[in-house]
Design a protein around this motif. Structure first.
Motif, PDB file in Angstrom:
ATOM      1  N   LEU A 314       0.856  -1.197   0.000  1.00  0.00           N
ATOM      2  CA  LEU A 314       0.000   0.000   0.000  1.00  0.00           C
ATOM      3  C   LEU A 314       0.890   1.244   0.000  1.00  0.00           C
ATOM      4  O   LEU A 314       1.971   1.234   0.581  1.00  0.00           O
ATOM      5  CB  LEU A 314      -0.848   0.058   1.274  1.00  0.00           C
ATOM      6  CG  LEU A 314      -1.810  -1.091   1.565  1.00  0.00           C
ATOM      7  CD1 LEU A 314      -2.451  -0.876   2.929  1.00  0.00           C
ATOM      8  CD2 LEU A 314      -2.891  -1.133   0.498  1.00  0.00           C
ATOM      9  N   GLY A 315       0.376   2.314  -0.595  1.00  0.00           N
ATOM     10  CA  GLY A 315       1.125   3.582  -0.614  1.00  0.00           C
ATOM     11  C   GLY A 315       0.926   4.373   0.664  1.00  0.00           C
ATOM     12  O   GLY A 315       0.479   5.521   0.637  1.00  0.00           O
ATOM     13  N   ILE A 316       1.237   3.737   1.796  1.00  0.00           N
ATOM     14  CA  ILE A 316       1.159   4.411   3.111  1.00  0.00           C
ATOM     15  C   ILE A 316       2.493   4.153   3.783  1.00  0.00           C
ATOM     16  O   ILE A 316       2.907   3.003   3.889  1.00  0.00           O
ATOM     17  CB  ILE A 316       0.059   3.766   3.993  1.00  0.00           C
ATOM     18  CG1 ILE A 316      -1.331   4.054   3.449  1.00  0.00           C
ATOM     19  CG2 ILE A 316       0.149   4.228   5.438  1.00  0.00           C
ATOM     20  CD1 ILE A 316      -1.910   5.374   3.885  1.00  0.00           C
ATOM     21  N   ALA A 317       3.190   5.227   4.234  1.00  0.00           N
ATOM     22  CA  ALA A 317       4.499   5.000   4.851  1.00  0.00           C
ATOM     23  C   ALA A 317       4.923   6.247   5.611  1.00  0.00           C
ATOM     24  O   ALA A 317       4.173   7.224   5.700  1.00  0.00           O
ATOM     25  CB  ALA A 317       5.517   4.666   3.763  1.00  0.00           C
ATOM     26  N   GLY A 318       6.144   6.211   6.123  1.00  0.00           N
ATOM     27  CA  GLY A 318       6.639   7.327   6.938  1.00  0.00           C
ATOM     28  C   GLY A 318       6.610   8.648   6.202  1.00  0.00           C
ATOM     29  O   GLY A 318       6.293   9.691   6.767  1.00  0.00           O
ATOM     30  N   GLY A 319       6.931   8.612   4.899  1.00  0.00           N
ATOM     31  CA  GLY A 319       7.010   9.858   4.128  1.00  0.00           C
ATOM     32  C   GLY A 319       5.732  10.231   3.409  1.00  0.00           C
ATOM     33  O   GLY A 319       5.717  11.169   2.603  1.00  0.00           O
ATOM     34  N   SER A 320       4.618   9.499   3.678  1.00  0.00           N
ATOM     35  CA  SER A 320       3.364   9.786   2.961  1.00  0.00           C
ATOM     36  C   SER A 320       2.928  11.236   3.179  1.00  0.00           C
ATOM     37  O   SER A 320       2.880  11.723   4.306  1.00  0.00           O
ATOM     38  CB  SER A 320       2.247   8.855   3.448  1.00  0.00           C
ATOM     39  OG  SER A 320       2.495   7.543   3.002  1.00  0.00           O
ATOM     40  N   MET A 321       2.586  11.901   2.066  1.00  0.00           N
ATOM     41  CA  MET A 321       2.158  13.308   2.132  1.00  0.00           C
ATOM     42  C   MET A 321       0.667  13.401   2.460  1.00  0.00           C
ATOM     43  O   MET A 321      -0.056  12.413   2.369  1.00  0.00           O
ATOM     44  CB  MET A 321       2.461  13.989   0.793  1.00  0.00           C
ATOM     45  CG  MET A 321       3.949  14.039   0.472  1.00  0.00           C
ATOM     46  SD  MET A 321       4.279  14.740  -1.163  1.00  0.00           S
ATOM     47  CE  MET A 321       4.069  16.495  -0.852  1.00  0.00           C
ATOM     48  N   VAL A 324      -5.179  17.837   1.050  1.00  0.00           N
ATOM     49  CA  VAL A 324      -6.186  18.729   1.620  1.00  0.00           C
ATOM     50  C   VAL A 324      -7.043  19.250   0.471  1.00  0.00           C
ATOM     51  O   VAL A 324      -6.526  19.640  -0.570  1.00  0.00           O
ATOM     52  CB  VAL A 324      -5.526  19.922   2.357  1.00  0.00           C
ATOM     53  CG1 VAL A 324      -6.580  20.899   2.873  1.00  0.00           C
ATOM     54  CG2 VAL A 324      -4.658  19.419   3.505  1.00  0.00           C
ATOM     55  N   SER A 325      -8.361  19.217   0.673  1.00  0.00           N
ATOM     56  CA  SER A 325      -9.251  19.719  -0.371  1.00  0.00           C
ATOM     57  C   SER A 325     -10.471  20.335   0.315  1.00  0.00           C
ATOM     58  O   SER A 325     -11.000  19.753   1.270  1.00  0.00           O
ATOM     59  CB  SER A 325      -9.638  18.540  -1.265  1.00  0.00           C
ATOM     60  OG  SER A 325     -10.685  18.892  -2.110  1.00  0.00           O
ATOM     61  N   GLY A 326     -10.882  21.495  -0.162  1.00  0.00           N
ATOM     62  CA  GLY A 326     -12.051  22.162   0.426  1.00  0.00           C
ATOM     63  C   GLY A 326     -11.876  22.438   1.913  1.00  0.00           C
ATOM     64  O   GLY A 326     -12.823  22.302   2.702  1.00  0.00           O
ATOM     65  N   GLY A 327     -10.638  22.782   2.303  1.00  0.00           N
ATOM     66  CA  GLY A 327     -10.394  23.126   3.710  1.00  0.00           C
ATOM     67  C   GLY A 327     -10.415  21.935   4.657  1.00  0.00           C
ATOM     68  O   GLY A 327     -10.498  22.116   5.873  1.00  0.00           O
ATOM     69  N   LYS A 328     -10.377  20.720   4.125  1.00  0.00           N
ATOM     70  CA  LYS A 328     -10.392  19.521   4.983  1.00  0.00           C
ATOM     71  C   LYS A 328      -9.242  18.587   4.598  1.00  0.00           C
ATOM     72  O   LYS A 328      -8.854  18.511   3.437  1.00  0.00           O
ATOM     73  CB  LYS A 328     -11.709  18.749   4.795  1.00  0.00           C
ATOM     74  CG  LYS A 328     -12.927  19.382   5.460  1.00  0.00           C
ATOM     75  CD  LYS A 328     -14.093  18.376   5.433  1.00  0.00           C
ATOM     76  CE  LYS A 328     -15.268  18.811   6.288  1.00  0.00           C
ATOM     77  NZ  LYS A 328     -15.864  20.091   5.842  1.00  0.00           N
ATOM     78  N   ILE A 329      -8.732  17.828   5.605  1.00  0.00           N
ATOM     79  CA  ILE A 329      -7.737  16.782   5.321  1.00  0.00           C
ATOM     80  C   ILE A 329      -8.496  15.609   4.712  1.00  0.00           C
ATOM     81  O   ILE A 329      -9.404  15.058   5.335  1.00  0.00           O
ATOM     82  CB  ILE A 329      -7.007  16.350   6.613  1.00  0.00           C
ATOM     83  CG1 ILE A 329      -6.166  17.519   7.146  1.00  0.00           C
ATOM     84  CG2 ILE A 329      -6.128  15.118   6.359  1.00  0.00           C
ATOM     85  CD1 ILE A 329      -5.576  17.304   8.527  1.00  0.00           C
ATOM     86  N   THR A 330      -8.152  15.233   3.471  1.00  0.00           N
ATOM     87  CA  THR A 330      -8.955  14.211   2.777  1.00  0.00           C
ATOM     88  C   THR A 330      -8.241  12.877   2.599  1.00  0.00           C
ATOM     89  O   THR A 330      -8.877  11.843   2.453  1.00  0.00           O
ATOM     90  CB  THR A 330      -9.368  14.710   1.371  1.00  0.00           C
ATOM     91  OG1 THR A 330      -8.170  15.054   0.659  1.00  0.00           O
ATOM     92  CG2 THR A 330     -10.287  15.908   1.453  1.00  0.00           C
ATOM     93  N   ASP A 331      -6.881  12.888   2.570  1.00  0.00           N
ATOM     94  CA  ASP A 331      -6.200  11.615   2.305  1.00  0.00           C
ATOM     95  C   ASP A 331      -4.741  11.678   2.763  1.00  0.00           C
ATOM     96  O   ASP A 331      -4.197  12.766   2.979  1.00  0.00           O
ATOM     97  CB  ASP A 331      -6.247  11.302   0.789  1.00  0.00           C
ATOM     98  CG  ASP A 331      -6.106   9.798   0.502  1.00  0.00           C
ATOM     99  OD1 ASP A 331      -5.910   9.019   1.464  1.00  0.00           O
ATOM    100  OD2 ASP A 331      -6.182   9.409  -0.676  1.00  0.00           O
ATOM    101  N   VAL A 332      -4.160  10.489   2.896  1.00  0.00           N
ATOM    102  CA  VAL A 332      -2.735  10.362   3.231  1.00  0.00           C
ATOM    103  C   VAL A 332      -2.117   9.454   2.168  1.00  0.00           C
ATOM    104  O   VAL A 332      -2.602   8.343   1.938  1.00  0.00           O
ATOM    105  CB  VAL A 332      -2.567   9.725   4.629  1.00  0.00           C
ATOM    106  CG1 VAL A 332      -1.089   9.565   4.963  1.00  0.00           C
ATOM    107  CG2 VAL A 332      -3.265  10.567   5.687  1.00  0.00           C
ATOM    108  N   GLY A 333      -1.039   9.945   1.467  1.00  0.00           N
ATOM    109  CA  GLY A 333      -0.446   9.149   0.389  1.00  0.00           C
ATOM    110  C   GLY A 333      -1.310   9.283  -0.869  1.00  0.00           C
ATOM    111  O   GLY A 333      -2.253  10.055  -0.900  1.00  0.00           O
ATOM    112  N   PRO A 334      -1.027   8.544  -1.950  1.00  0.00           N
ATOM    113  CA  PRO A 334       0.083   7.602  -2.081  1.00  0.00           C
ATOM    114  C   PRO A 334       1.439   8.283  -2.342  1.00  0.00           C
ATOM    115  O   PRO A 334       2.466   7.636  -2.223  1.00  0.00           O
ATOM    116  CB  PRO A 334      -0.319   6.764  -3.290  1.00  0.00           C
ATOM    117  CG  PRO A 334      -1.168   7.683  -4.117  1.00  0.00           C
ATOM    118  CD  PRO A 334      -1.884   8.577  -3.145  1.00  0.00           C
ATOM    119  N   ARG A 335       1.445   9.590  -2.671  1.00  0.00           N
ATOM    120  CA  ARG A 335       2.726  10.244  -2.933  1.00  0.00           C
ATOM    121  C   ARG A 335       3.479  10.452  -1.620  1.00  0.00           C
ATOM    122  O   ARG A 335       2.867  10.662  -0.577  1.00  0.00           O
ATOM    123  CB  ARG A 335       2.513  11.598  -3.616  1.00  0.00           C
ATOM    124  CG  ARG A 335       1.896  11.478  -5.003  1.00  0.00           C
ATOM    125  CD  ARG A 335       2.905  10.940  -6.001  1.00  0.00           C
ATOM    126  NE  ARG A 335       2.356  10.874  -7.331  1.00  0.00           N
ATOM    127  CZ  ARG A 335       2.258   9.765  -8.040  1.00  0.00           C
ATOM    128  NH1 ARG A 335       2.671   8.617  -7.543  1.00  0.00           N
ATOM    129  NH2 ARG A 335       1.764   9.788  -9.259  1.00  0.00           N
TER     130      ARG A 335
END
Length: 715
Positions: A314-321, A324-335
């Motif tokens: 999975l694209g989840i790790a220590g460096g996952s970015m 943010v969209s529409g003023g909300k945190i929406t996702d973590v990773g995959p970049r």
């Protein structure tokens, strides 16, 4: 004074090439090192292997003659497939008569999609194998090469029974200076379609892998190391470089196998889920009864005859970015921060975070500009990361590889928190929850697929960022957890401690004793060719009656000693507690019922009432532990007996009869395991009592007549 002998493991990853030096007697890690992987050097990744090998030996004052084992794990085959960086393959399909008609289409897989938009290109021709001449074969090879083929695959119907024609094609191609391989070299199973596809994927990797293998081997010889260079396989074993030249596909996913192999060497895990967490992705694998779970690998959505670890990435790790969209945190990773070329906020000096502002970037062309980074008044930029969230929330212990600067992280996150209208702690918690939710989806699937008991599962963190994800997930979801010792180097240690491994599968309906003896002899010959010393070889025979597969798995060491990590045996009281917990019973209700070799069998009994308490039924629960306290078998409703080898024939005949279910149509023999000395023998695939007893006799022929074994039976 006698000099210390060592084992060296080298792991070539996407970002770093790591090396570890391990004492050959005590298995202690005595040296470890990381350098950036040399992707862009003209000698490729092999250059980094040479550099790190020289450096680590020098830093520890180790002489080349003190290296008794050297191996490396590589993601090269996997990366080549993901990036479509493979050779074009020409296929010569063969067959005759009725078989020839179906063989024509089954030996022609067409272009194989490896990843979206990346294809393995194939060219196909078909020859009637009835009156096949060398001239026919040569004409076919020349025609395929003219179309653009760089490697030839010979694939004939039923070549597993008689590979003569495939061998002719390989020899004639080699004479022309062209790499070639045959379906029978990759798999001994019937199923021309899957066998051809597996052989084609293998062939496409040969030129690239030959280049690296030759360079690496040369550099090891130039370093005056006498030990043969071994390469990690996808099922956690190693094989010699000569075998890699023929079957590079076996190194696919090998980097993933190394991590869990390393963790199992040091961690006492019975049932667990192992997470190797890097900077960009996490690899998740399952350990059940102290063993890693294996399945047939898929390439481009198609099944192959390649047995590899069941690893899910999975694209989840220590460096996952953080998105943010529409003023909300929406996702973590995959970049990840690595891909965006940004440093982590958690590893910045606090005084570098000056008047931070949130800025949005797209790390790769085509990505939405929703990935948040921290832009400072002094012109410095840092990425917001999952590692930052974990450090803010206090999950990463001091001294851990991923332990960062909490003060800097909090300063950077104040801007992000303000942007989304939360406190710093709430924003970090939100990010951590999204990461856990995404990972738990896969964890829950794996628990279900392998029927694990949630109450007994331990989550084990490895890799440089193990502590970023695993402790938080375990706490929220109510699992036990641990971080593997030497976690950032766990893959490299796995490579250094690996055993030689080989597997052979044949299509056989109702195997006879003769079939079993033959496959056993063949696998021993093959594993010795792969670098194992014959005295250390152990063979396991499995029969899959549903698919008519007879399978032999062999493991062995490269030197005259099997792995005993010299670990202390677990005290009885602790063992009893582990056994009780594994079958969900109380330690007071659990007793040691039998012992033999490294094995201890514990039993607990429970009286179950039904029909308003009128009916009572006794149920027993059995757990078998090895001397280190790892549960290797657990089940309820089990019968067991302990016998000497001398008494085995009579006693086991009777024991099997007692546990066989007879119906009008047939007799259903029980599933059986035998435990003796260092060996756990799985006889669950046997169909008849005769089959079962003949394999048991074969496997125990080296035992003395007074040696004891524990035999377990259940339906």
């Amino acid at each position: 004074m006698e000099r210390k002998k060592v084992r060296v493991g080298i792991d070539v990853g996407g970002t770093f090439t790591d090396a570890a030096v391990i004492d050959n007697e005590t298995f202690e890690v005595i040296g470890k090192m990381k350098i950036p992987t040399t992707h862009h050097d003209e000698d490729g990744v092999a250059k980094g292997i040479v550099q790190i090998l020289n450096r680590i030996l020098e830093s520890q004052g180790i002489l080349p003659e003190d290296v008794t084992f050297i191996a490396h794990g590589t993601t090269q085959a996997t990366n080549a497939l993901l990036e479509g960086d493979v050779a074009r393959v020409g296929i010569i399909g063969m067959g005759t008569g009725l078989d020839g008609m179906s063989a024509r289409s089954e030996s022609n897989p067409g272009d194989i999609e490896l990843a979206p938009g990346k294809f393995l290109k194939t060219y196909h021709t078909f020859l009637d194998s009835k009156n096949l001449t060398d001239a026919d074969i040569e004409t076919a090879i020349d025609a395929l090469v003219q179309q653009g083929a760089e490697v030839i695959v010979a694939s004939e119907a039923y070549s597993v029974d008689d590979p003569t024609n495939e061998l002719r094609v390989i020899e004639l191609a080699n004479r022309k200076g062209i790499y070639a391989t045959g379906g029978h070299e990759i798999s001994q199973l019937y199923g021309l379609k899957t066998r051809t596809r597996t052989a084609v994927v293998n062939a496409s990797l040969i030129p690239k892998m030959m280049e690296t293998a030759n360079m690496t081997e040369k550099s090891v010889k130039n370093a005056n190391i006498q030990s043969q260079l071994m390469i990690m396989r996808c099922d956690g074993g190693v094989m010699s470089i000569d075998e890699v030249r023929k079957r590079p596909i076996l190194t696919m996913l090998s980097g993933l196998a190394a991590g869990v192999a390393g963790a199992l060497m040091y961690e006492k895990i019975s049932d667990g889920i192992f997470f190797e967490v890097g900077g960009t992705s996490v690899d998740i694998s399952v350990i059940k009864n102290g063993k890693v779970m294996i399945q047939n690998a898929q390439v481009g959505g198609h099944r192959t005859y390649l047995q590899s670890l069941d690893v899910r990435t999975l694209g989840i790790a220590g460096g996952s970015m953080i998105k943010v969209s529409g003023g909300k945190i929406t996702d973590v990773g995959p970049r990840s921060a690595h891909i965006a070329g940004k440093e982590y906020e958690a590893f910045a000096p606090a005084d570098e975070i000056v008047s931070p502002k949130v800025k949005f970037v797209s790390p790769r062309a085509g990505d939405p500009a929703e990935y948040a980074i921290c832009e400072c008044g002094n012109g410095r930029e840092f990425s917001y990361t999952l590692a930052g969230a974990a450090n803010i929330l206090g999950y990463v212990p001091e001294g851990d590889y991923a332990y960062g600067n909490k003060e800097a992280a909090v300063k950077a996150w104040e801007a992000l928190a303000a942007h989304v209208g939360l406190s710093v702690e709430e924003a970090a918690r939100k990010v951590m929850d999204i990461a856990i939710d995404k990972t738990m989806k896969t964890v829950n699937e794996m628990i279900q697929d392998y029927e694990l008991d949630r109450a007994f599962v331990t989550l084990v963190g490895g890799g440089g960022s193990g502590a970023v994800l695993v402790p938080a997930m375990a706490k929220r979801e109510g699992f036990k957890s641990q971080i593997a010792s030497n976690a950032p180097y766990v893959s490299t240690i796995g490579v250094a401690l690996a055993m030689v491994k080989e597997q052979l599968e044949r299509t056989v309906v109702n195997p006879t004793e003769e079939d079993i003896k033959r496959i056993r002899a063949d696998i021993v010959e093959r594993i010795v060719q792969s670098g194992a010393s014959e005295e250390t070889v152990e063979v396991t025979i499995e029969i899959d009656s549903q698919k008519n597969i007879l399978r032999a798995i062999a493991t062995g060491s490269t030197e005259l000693r099997s792995k005993d990590l010299g670990q202390q045996a677990m005290p009885l009281e602790e063992m009893t507690a582990v056994a009780a917990s594994s079958v969900d019973q109380s330690p007071e209700n659990t007793r040691l019922a039998a012992q033999s070799g490294r094995w201890s069998l514990f039993e607990a009994e429970q009286t179950k009432k039904s029909l308003f308490g009128l009916m009572k039924k006794k149920v027993n629960y059995v757990a078998v532990l090895d001397r280190e306290g790892v549960v290797r078998f657990k089940k309820s409703g089990v019968q067991f007996t302990k016998v000497t080898k001398a008494a085995a024939d009579d006693r086991l005949n009777e024991f099997l009869d007692d546990n066989t279910i007879y119906s009008d149509a047939n007799a259903t023999i029980p599933k059986v395991f035998a435990f003796y000395k260092e060996k756990m023998l799985d006889l669950t695939g046997m169909q008849t009592k005769e089959q079962l007893l003949s394999i048991l006799t074969l496997e125990t022929e080296m035992l003395k007549s007074e040696d004891e074994m524990i035999v377990i039976a259940y339906q």
